[in-house]
Every structure is written in C-alpha cells, then in structure tokens.
Scaffold this motif. Structure first.
Motif, mmCIF file in Angstrom:
data_model
loop_
_atom_site.group_PDB
_atom_site.id
_atom_site.type_symbol
_atom_site.label_atom_id
_atom_site.label_comp_id
_atom_site.label_asym_id
_atom_site.label_seq_id
_atom_site.Cartn_x
_atom_site.Cartn_y
_atom_site.Cartn_z
ATOM 1 N N ASP A 120 -83.887 -38.927 -28.503
ATOM 2 C CA ASP A 120 -84.203 -38.453 -27.099
ATOM 3 C C ASP A 120 -82.978 -37.496 -26.475
ATOM 4 O O ASP A 120 -81.756 -38.386 -26.570
ATOM 5 C CB ASP A 120 -84.485 -39.538 -26.255
ATOM 6 C CG ASP A 120 -84.450 -39.223 -24.853
ATOM 7 O OD1 ASP A 120 -84.500 -37.938 -24.632
ATOM 8 O OD2 ASP A 120 -84.261 -40.034 -23.935
ATOM 9 N N GLY A 122 -81.849 -37.052 -23.862
ATOM 10 C CA GLY A 122 -81.486 -37.728 -22.831
ATOM 11 C C GLY A 122 -80.470 -38.949 -23.223
ATOM 12 O O GLY A 122 -79.567 -38.944 -22.678
ATOM 13 N N ALA A 123 -81.046 -39.533 -24.227
ATOM 14 C CA ALA A 123 -80.098 -40.712 -24.431
ATOM 15 C C ALA A 123 -78.603 -40.261 -25.022
ATOM 16 O O ALA A 123 -77.853 -40.767 -24.800
ATOM 17 C CB ALA A 123 -80.949 -41.729 -25.688
ATOM 18 N N ASP A 125 -77.342 -37.229 -24.494
ATOM 19 C CA ASP A 125 -76.454 -36.751 -23.180
ATOM 20 C C ASP A 125 -75.976 -38.022 -22.355
ATOM 21 O O ASP A 125 -74.611 -37.861 -22.079
ATOM 22 C CB ASP A 125 -77.466 -36.064 -22.367
ATOM 23 C CG ASP A 125 -76.741 -35.152 -21.560
ATOM 24 O OD1 ASP A 125 -76.110 -34.346 -21.970
ATOM 25 O OD2 ASP A 125 -77.012 -35.164 -20.057
ATOM 26 N N ALA A 126 -76.512 -39.143 -22.264
ATOM 27 C CA ALA A 126 -76.208 -40.241 -21.506
ATOM 28 C C ALA A 126 -74.988 -40.714 -22.163
ATOM 29 O O ALA A 126 -73.995 -41.126 -21.691
ATOM 30 C CB ALA A 126 -77.390 -41.116 -20.962
ATOM 31 N N ALA A 127 -75.037 -40.811 -23.638
ATOM 32 C CA ALA A 127 -73.955 -41.602 -24.306
ATOM 33 C C ALA A 127 -72.730 -40.814 -24.376
ATOM 34 O O ALA A 127 -71.617 -41.076 -24.153
ATOM 35 C CB ALA A 127 -74.341 -41.484 -25.878
ATOM 36 N N ARG A 128 -73.052 -39.311 -24.446
ATOM 37 C CA ARG A 128 -71.531 -38.643 -24.205
ATOM 38 C C ARG A 128 -71.127 -38.589 -22.743
ATOM 39 O O ARG A 128 -69.873 -38.604 -22.552
ATOM 40 C CB ARG A 128 -71.977 -36.894 -24.530
ATOM 41 C CG ARG A 128 -71.099 -36.170 -25.274
ATOM 42 C CD ARG A 128 -71.964 -35.038 -25.819
ATOM 43 N NE ARG A 128 -72.463 -34.152 -24.873
ATOM 44 C CZ ARG A 128 -71.413 -33.182 -24.242
ATOM 45 N NH1 ARG A 128 -70.298 -33.081 -24.493
ATOM 46 N NH2 ARG A 128 -71.888 -32.271 -23.248
ATOM 47 N N GLY A 129 -72.273 -38.737 -21.711
ATOM 48 C CA GLY A 129 -71.722 -38.715 -20.455
ATOM 49 C C GLY A 129 -70.796 -39.903 -19.911
ATOM 50 O O GLY A 129 -70.406 -39.907 -18.675
ATOM 51 N N VAL A 141 -75.481 -44.636 -31.119
ATOM 52 C CA VAL A 141 -76.827 -44.091 -30.605
ATOM 53 C C VAL A 141 -77.861 -43.527 -31.606
ATOM 54 O O VAL A 141 -79.000 -43.815 -31.964
ATOM 55 C CB VAL A 141 -76.554 -43.258 -29.515
ATOM 56 C CG1 VAL A 141 -78.022 -42.774 -28.885
ATOM 57 C CG2 VAL A 141 -75.961 -43.950 -28.234
ATOM 58 N N CYS A 145 -81.059 -45.113 -33.715
ATOM 59 C CA CYS A 145 -82.202 -44.487 -33.100
ATOM 60 C C CYS A 145 -83.254 -43.869 -34.181
ATOM 61 O O CYS A 145 -84.263 -43.731 -34.303
ATOM 62 C CB CYS A 145 -82.390 -43.489 -32.054
ATOM 63 S SG CYS A 145 -81.665 -44.382 -30.437
#
Ligand SMILES: Nc1ncnc2c1ncn2[C@@H]1O[C@H](COP(=O)(O)OP(=O)(O)OP(=O)(O)O)[C@@H](O)[C@H]1O
Ligand SMILES: [Mg+2]
Lengths: 248, 367
Positions: A120, A122-123, A125-129, A141, A145
């Motif tokens: 995903d 999104g996952a 991106d969230a990890a980087r974020g 991640v 996954c």
C-alpha cells in the motif's frame, strides 16, 4: 497398479545405497541447494527492484525469457560447456544445479518484486513520513508486507524444482529421477510409476512444510479474511463496524 | 510556530503547485489549508516535513529553518496523518501506534503502554489494540491514524484530510473528538481539507488557497464568513454565510421564559393541565433533561417516549447565536429549548428575541 504396489512394497527397494530413502535424501539435497541459491539471487534482486522501482522491464523480460528456455536442452549445453572444466560428479552436479536455479529464480524474483511493488503506497508514505530511513522502510514495512507473495514465489519455485530435479538422473546423478530413468531402461514400469509417485508426494510434502513456515512467519493481518472466526464470536457488535466500513 | 516565507514549488514538468506562499501557523492553534482540488494543499503540507522539497523560499519551525535539519530527525518530531490512513497492515493496532516511540528508541513496554493510553484517548476500546487494521471500520482506522501520529507527543501535527474517507455522521463525530482532544493537547496543527464546512468548524484560522498555490485569504472562520476577500472566496464559502457566521457569535443574555414541564410517564391529563391551553408541552426526565414536545390533545393514557416530537434542537446556555436561533426555529412550539452544561432545562427562548439580539450587534461586526 499391481506393478506399482509390488515395487513400493518390496523391502529391497527401501534399503541400501540405491534405496528409496537415499534417493529421497539426494533429491531433497539438490532441491534445497537450488532453492537456497535461487532465493539468494531472486529475493534481494526482487526486493531492490520493487523498492526502487528501477529495472521493472528487466523483471518482465527476464521472467518470460527464462521460462521459455528448454530445461533439458540447457542442461546438456551446460554439461558440454562446464563439464570439461571440472572433474567427476561435480562436472554434472554444477550444470544440473545451474539449470534448476535458472528455473527457480523467475518465480522467486517475480514474487519478491510483486510483493514489494504491491505494498500500500499509503503505508510506505506513512513510514517515510514518520522518519524511517529507506532501509528501515524496506525492513520494517515493505518486506513484512511482501511476505505472502514472497512465499508464493518460493512455493511455486519449490514445486517446480522438486519435480524437475529428476533431470539430474539423466546426466548420471542420483535423486528420484534415477527410478524414472532406470525404470525406463529396464522397462520396469512399476519402478517408473513408483518414482513418479514419490516425486509427487515429495513435492506435496515440501509445499506443506512451506505452508507451515508461512503460517508462522506471515502476519495474520495480511490474510484476506476480514475477521478471524474467534474475533467474530467475541465481537457480536461487529456488525455495526462492518456497516460503517462498508460506506467508506 | 510554523512560518512559510515566499515558498514556491514547481514540479518537474513545470506545474507550479505552490506559488510564493507566505503564512504563519501559530503555536497551539489549528491552521486549516482549504481550497479546490489541485490547489497545492498537500504539496504545502508535505513541504513542512520535507516529504517534498521546496523549489524556493524557507519554512521555519520555531525559528529553525527546516532545510538545515536532517529530514528523518525532523519527521520523527512531527506527527503526520495521511489521507488514506496508511496503517501498517502487518502490525497490530497497538504496534501501529507504538511505531514512532519504537523508532525513537523507547523500550517496547513503554511504547506499548503509551500506545494503549492513546487508543483510549482517541476513543478506541483497549481490545481493539490486538486486532489488525483490516479488522477495523473506516472510522476506527482513521482514529488509529491520529493516535499513531500523536504517539511520541510531537508539538506539531500535519493532517491531510484525515476524516475524508468516512461517511458524514462518523466524520462529524471524529471532528468533535478531534476538537476535544486539541483542547487538551494544544498542538500546533496544520490541517488540510477541501471541505469548507470542516475548515470553518475546526480552524482557529483558515487559509483559502487558489489553484497555483496562491493564498487568497487568511482569516478566522468568523471573519471569513463575514468578510470574504473576493468572489472566489465568497463562492467557495457557499450559501448561508450570514447564518453560518452566527455559529461564531456567542449569544448574549437572552430573555428566557420559564417553561412548564411534565415528567415522562405522567398521565396525558396532567400534560394538558400543565400546558394550560397551549398546544405543546415540554416533556423532561427526572434530571429535568428535555426529551421532546408532546401534544396532549391528541394523546390518551400516559405520555410515552414514542409520543414525543423530536424535531427540535437544543441549545446550550452561553452557546452560539446560531444554536439558539436554530433551537427556536426547529421547535414545534416555536419556543427554543435552552439547557445548562449538564443538559438540564433552563428555559425557552423565541426566535424574535434571538433576532433582536442579532440586530443589536454593532453594524459590520464580523459575526
Ligand atoms: N509529484 C508530482 N509531480 C508533478 N505534479 C504534481 C505532483 N504532485 C502534485 N502535482 C500537481 O501539483 C498540483 C497540486 O497538487 P496537490 O496534491 O498539492 O493538490 P491538493 O490541493 O492537495 O489537491 P487535492 O485536494 O485533490 O488533494 C496539482 O496540479 C498536481 O497535479
Ligand atoms: Mg491533497
């Protein structure tokens, strides 16, 4: 059917240096070495391509190209080229393993690549974020996954390798292929059928082992079912949640 | 405090997503970036934690230029909620929330403990911590996203349409909880939405952007409604601006009337007697919380819950003019019900009295 049973139930076939157990161990040996080598090549390469998005075209072409190589033909070419450089059994073993690795890398590579590619966004991106470095994103991640697809690549490679490792016998090596080759040479159909049956059984067994490991290694959160049965029983009010989820 | 100074982002390919943006997001306040799709809201937000690098201009957090900081260190100190949630499917809810504390090197026990407290804070039952994201509803997942961003207690939070993926009822609920949480935590928040109603509800200040990432107006919601900078802002705000603006005007002392009440479960005859010729009578429970209006003439027996007319809204004493006016307008008896903070009845008010209060406000005052 009778011939098959006679051969399988003859205690002499289960004994000695050319007996079934020895052949099974040989067969498993070739398969294991092949899978380890193929995984060492295919998984890191697949992860890297999936993570960076570079070399996607390479994967597709490589996978298709390698699939269309005639295995037995490649084996004879490899023996002719590599054989003279080495001596004894090694002269046959190295080409055999090489051919099997060529067979096993594509599904493993494709699985690892598709697994990471399919994470995903999104996952990721969230990890980087939240401040994960690229290597942390990969390890924490992307790889976890990607596990279901990494495993399906490994399993399909394992099935193919166990089935195809019989070809080692055609260049005078051991393994369960011996029964097929020798059976054919002596017109011993019981032995041929028995060998084939053992190969199939071994392939299934190996797949079962992989399935077991997969259950232990892959997070339950990645299985497609929405809620485990135990959870559903514990959470009779889940209907409302499901209804809310439905609207999103 | 987050300050943008003349920040521009031109993507490779030539799209100017953000053009010369200068604005300040004050400490402890919610700054909402709002505007039509593609106006550069996400780009602006992601430049704060350097998920996107500005082409020119500077962004400072508490006076420190973010360009001089290590991006990963910077991000670990900023909570970031992305639109799609971005939960990690392979981790339990608890471990999702514990991610940043673990990255910061806290012990597993402490991280999990903090995560469990946060789940409670955002209104999730502790048992949910053991589940995986695919076992939660959309609304629950968005709560987890917020909890995860809060986990390391960052002073700054960036939120990109965090409530957009749920239906209106759940969204409203999440917004209310978000405001309650912010009242406790006082974070510096930059919040992106394309929903002007959400912007007006949540923002301490609202920045309206136009395509090309140009700031058109930066103002409080009340000021925005009362005095839009131009047609673009006015159109974007939509209708009923005057009425919606009343939501930001605290109601002054309103002339309250004592309302005769009847207890739920009383005989209808009592209701009729108390109504004393009036068509409607207000029904309350033992705590004097208003339950609804009943019409004794058409009823027999005792007053039951399903007899009640529930169309009327209830306004809080000291709440907004909008709530008071709406209570009056929505009441079948034309008398708007006012309650105190505990929800028990203080009296009723008529629309004309609320309107008189509105009329008395100084002219041109932002609602
Ligand atoms: N990686 C990119 N490369 C090129 N152009 C981009 C990129 N990301 C965004 N853009 C363009 O920049 C502009 C602003 O995009 P942005 O995502 O910031 O908009 P937004 O206001 O968040 O929109 P929405 O409400 O639809 O999310 C758009 O025109 C978009 O097409
Ligand atoms: Mg956006």
């Amino acid at each position: 059917m009778n011939l098959l049973w006679d051969w399988l139930s003859d205690p002499a076939n289960w004994d000695g240096p050319y007996g079934i157990p020895v052949r099974v161990v040989e067969h498993l040996g070739y398969s294991a070495v092949t899978l380890v080598l193929a995984a060492l090549i295919g998984i890191p390469l697949g992860l890297w391509i999936g993570h960076t998005g570079r070399g996607r075209v390479l994967v597709v072409n490589l996978v298709n190209g390698m699939r269309s190589v005639p295995t037995l033909g490649l084996l004879f070419v490899a023996v002719l080229v590599v054989g003279p450089l080495l001596g004894g059994d090694i002269a046959f073993l190295v080409p055999s393993i090489f051919v099997l690795v060529v067979l096993a890398v594509p599904p493993i590579l494709a699985g690892a690549y598709a697994g990471v590619e399919g994470v995903d966004p999104g996952a990721r991106d969230a990890a980087r974020g939240m401040g994960m470095r690229p290597a942390e994103v990969l390890v924490r991640v992307e790889v976890p996954c990607a596990m279901p697809l990494i495993f399906s690549g490994l399993r399909s490679a394992a099935l193919q390798v166990v089935a195809t490792a019989t070809l080692a016998a055609s260049v005078s090596l051991g393994g369960l292929g011996r029964f097929l080759i020798d059976g054919q040479a002596y017109r011993d159909y019981g032995q041929m059928a028995g060998g084939a049956l053992l190969v199939a059984a071994l392939a299934m067994l190996v797949d079962l082992v992989f399935a077991g490991v997969q259950r232990l290694v892959v997070s339950p959160g990645l299985s497609p079912v929405r809620a485990t049965r135990r959870d559903r029983r514990r959470q009779p009010t889940g209907v409302l949640d499901a209804a809310v989820a439905h609207q999103t | 405090m987050i300050s943008f100074t003349d920040v521009t982002k031109v993507y490779p390919g030539g799209t100017t997503a953000v053009g010369g943006l200068s604005l300040v997001a004050p400490t402890g306040k919610i700054t909402v970036l709002v505007g039509p799709s593609g106006c550069g809201k996400t780009t602006s937000l992601r430049m704060i934690n350097r998920m996107i690098e500005p082409t020119s201009g500077t962004i400072e957090i508490d006076g420190r230029d973010t360009a001089t900081l290590d991006p990963n260190e910077l991000r670990r100190g900023i909570g970031y909620v992305i639109q799609s949630g971005g939960l990690f499917p392979h981790r339990t809810i608890l471990d999702n929330v514990a991610t940043v504390p673990l990255l910061l090197g806290w012990s597993r026990t402490r991280s999990r403990q903090v995560a469990a407290e946060l789940l409670e804070r955002v209104g999730l039952a502790p048992e949910l911590g053991k589940r995986y994201p695919n076992q939660l509803s959309g609304g629950q997942q968005q709560r987890v996203g917020v909890a995860r961003a809060l986990a390391a207690d960052p002073p700054v939070m960036l939120m990109d349409e965090p409530f957009s993926a749920v239906d209106p009822v759940v969204r409203e609920q999440l917004q209310d909880e978000f405001l309650r949480l912010q009242a406790e935590l006082g974070k510096t928040i930059v919040f992106v939405t394309h929903d002007i109603d959400e912007a007006i509800k949540l923002g301490d200040q609202v920045a309206v952007l136009r395509v090309g990432g140009v700031l058109v107006q930066l103002a409080s919601p009340a000021k925005l409604l009362a005095d839009p900078h131009d047609d673009f802002v006015a159109d974007f705000l939509g209708r009923d601006r005057g009425y919606r603006g009343l939501a930001f005007a605290a109601a002054p002392e309103l002339p309250l009337r004592d309302e005769p009440v009847v207890l739920l479960g009383s005989p209808v005859a009592d209701g009729a007697r108390i109504a004393a010729g009036d068509r409607w009578v207000l029904v309350v429970d033992e705590a004097r919380s208003p339950l609804g209006w009943a019409e004794p003439e058409v009823l027999t027996g005792v007053i039951d819950r399903h007899h009640l007319h529930r169309g009327g809204t209830v306004a809080r004493l000291g709440g907004s003019l909008r709530a008071a006016l709406d209570a009056a307008l929505s009441s079948p008896s034309r008398r708007g019900v006012l309650v105190d903070d505990d929800g028990s009845l203080v009296g009723t008010v008529r629309a004309q009295d609320v309107l008189a209060a509105i009329e008395r406000r100084p002219e041109g005052a932002p609602a």
